[in-house]
Design a protein around this motif. Structure first.
Motif, short mmCIF file in Angstrom:
data_model
loop_
_atom_site.label_atom_id
_atom_site.label_comp_id
_atom_site.label_asym_id
_atom_site.label_seq_id
_atom_site.Cartn_x
_atom_site.Cartn_y
_atom_site.Cartn_z
N ALA A 18 -3.12 7.22 -3.98
CA ALA A 18 -2.03 6.77 -3.12
C ALA A 18 -2.13 5.28 -2.89
O ALA A 18 -3.22 4.72 -2.77
CB ALA A 18 -2.06 7.51 -1.79
N PRO A 20 0.59 1.63 -1.58
CA PRO A 20 1.81 1.26 -0.88
C PRO A 20 3.03 1.61 -1.72
O PRO A 20 2.97 1.65 -2.94
CB PRO A 20 1.66 -0.26 -0.72
N PRO A 21 4.16 1.89 -1.07
CA PRO A 21 5.38 2.21 -1.82
C PRO A 21 5.74 1.09 -2.78
O PRO A 21 5.50 -0.09 -2.51
CB PRO A 21 6.44 2.35 -0.71
N GLU A 71 6.29 12.27 -2.31
CA GLU A 71 5.67 11.09 -1.71
C GLU A 71 4.75 10.38 -2.71
O GLU A 71 4.70 9.14 -2.74
CB GLU A 71 4.91 11.50 -0.46
N THR A 72 4.05 11.16 -3.53
CA THR A 72 3.21 10.54 -4.56
C THR A 72 4.06 9.78 -5.56
O THR A 72 3.74 8.66 -5.97
CB THR A 72 2.37 11.61 -5.28
N GLN A 75 5.26 6.52 -4.13
CA GLN A 75 4.23 5.49 -4.06
C GLN A 75 4.05 4.77 -5.39
O GLN A 75 3.57 3.64 -5.44
CB GLN A 75 2.89 6.10 -3.62
N ARG A 76 4.45 5.43 -6.48
CA ARG A 76 4.21 4.89 -7.80
C ARG A 76 5.45 4.33 -8.48
O ARG A 76 5.33 3.51 -9.39
CB ARG A 76 3.61 5.99 -8.69
#
Length: 327
Positions: A18, A20-21, A71-72, A75-76
């Protein structure tokens, strides 16, 4: 199933760290665009031009496991597309499609919280414009064992819709949960064998606080069923704890847990190679898939655990060697 387009690299199945966005990601709580038709999808997708696009494919009835995938991905990747499509091709004649939960409002709330850009929620006639498709993707021999043996044709239907959604969303990456290990393996094989320009990324199984793997089917469990169902994850943990002693010890430890729970009707408990799904021999040392499936009450559940067999063995989150895992 984000990064730049292209075939999966040697790190495609590693545990995602994980961070930061990605720059340009929408803020959590923003209303996603909802597309119902191909035309609406194409128009919305054309607007996602400032960075790579990740897709998370679902059949609805979203839960925190799906939220973790989303959400993962967020983040990527610069943008995230979620598909919500209850695929009729994945349901056999003995499986009740009408019984599957439809929870679109709560699904949208999860997408909203996670900052999804675009939700594609078509009906079957949008995906299969001529009705039942005459051409489907075959899962081959890997689709005929384990879940494929219990659900004939299931993986053909799954791969067919995944391939179509890859084309329709034009995603650079796609995120799938380790919980559906056989599905993940088959998607990776399809991407490699048919030269899809998408990177497939696996995310560790998300579990309830008591160890039960999160699944849309869990809502069918009564309170007593749920207590019975915990034997599946307990068996996997017991097997992983014996991994340093070799394959026989893994199988023996896991079976010992299951036989103490007569209300769970076990379809299979296997320790297999993650790329071939063949039973690993006693001399085997390395990464293996410990998988279990069974019926609790009226609900069929699956669970698995990647493990390392041999000295220093134990449970893994996802497979570290993508080549051995069929990427």
């Amino acid at each position: 199933m984000s990064e730049q387009p292209g075939m999966p690299s040697a790190s495609a199945g590693a545990t995602v760290t994980a961070g930061p966005p990605a720059e340009g990601s929408p803020p959590a709580g923003r209303e996603p665009v909802v597309a119902r038709s191909r035309e609406e999808l194409h128009a919305a997708r054309r607007a996602l031009t400032d960075g790579d696009v990740a897709v998370v494919m679902t059949m609805g009835a979203l839960h925190e496991g799906h939220a973790t995938l989303i959400e993962t991905a967020r983040q990527r990747a610069a943008h995230v597309v979620v598909t919500i499509f209850l695929n009729p091709l994945q349901f056999g004649p003995r499986e009740d499609l009408s019984r599957y939960p439809r929870t679109f409002d709560s699904d949208m709330e999860i997408c909203r919280r996670a900052g999804v850009d675009l939700v594609f929620a078509p009906t079957p006639d949008v995906i299969y414009r001529d009705g039942d498709p005459g051409v489907r993707i075959s899962a081959g021999p890997l689709g005929n064992v384990l879940e494929g043996q219990a659900r004939p044709g299931h993986f053909d239907g799954m791969l067919t819709v995944v391939a179509k959604l890859f084309h329709l969303t034009r995603a650079d990456s796609a995120y799938f949960g380790q919980k559906d290990a056989q599905q993940l393996l088959l998607i990776r094989r399809m991407v490699r064998d048919l030269d899809f320009s998408v990177k497939v990324i696996s995310v560790p199984t998300v579990r309830e606080s008591d160890g039960l793997a999160m699944s849309s089917r869990n809502m069918y469990l009564t309170e007593s069923d749920r207590e019975t169902a915990l034997c599946l994850s307990r068996a996997l943990r017991a097997g992983a704890a014996a991994a340093s002693e070799g394959p026989s010890a893994v199988r023996r430890a896991a079976r010992a847990v299951l036989v103490r729970e007569p209300l769970a009707l076990i379809d299979y408990l296997v320790l297999v190679h993650p790329a071939t799904l063949e039973d690993v021999p006693e001399w085997y040392r390395g990464e293996a898939l410990l998988a279990v499936a069974g019926r609790v009450g009226t609900t069929r559940l699956i669970d698995n655990l990647p493990i390392l067999v041999g000295p220093q063995g134990g449970a893994l989150e996802v497979f570290s060697d993508v080549e051995s895992a069929g990427a």
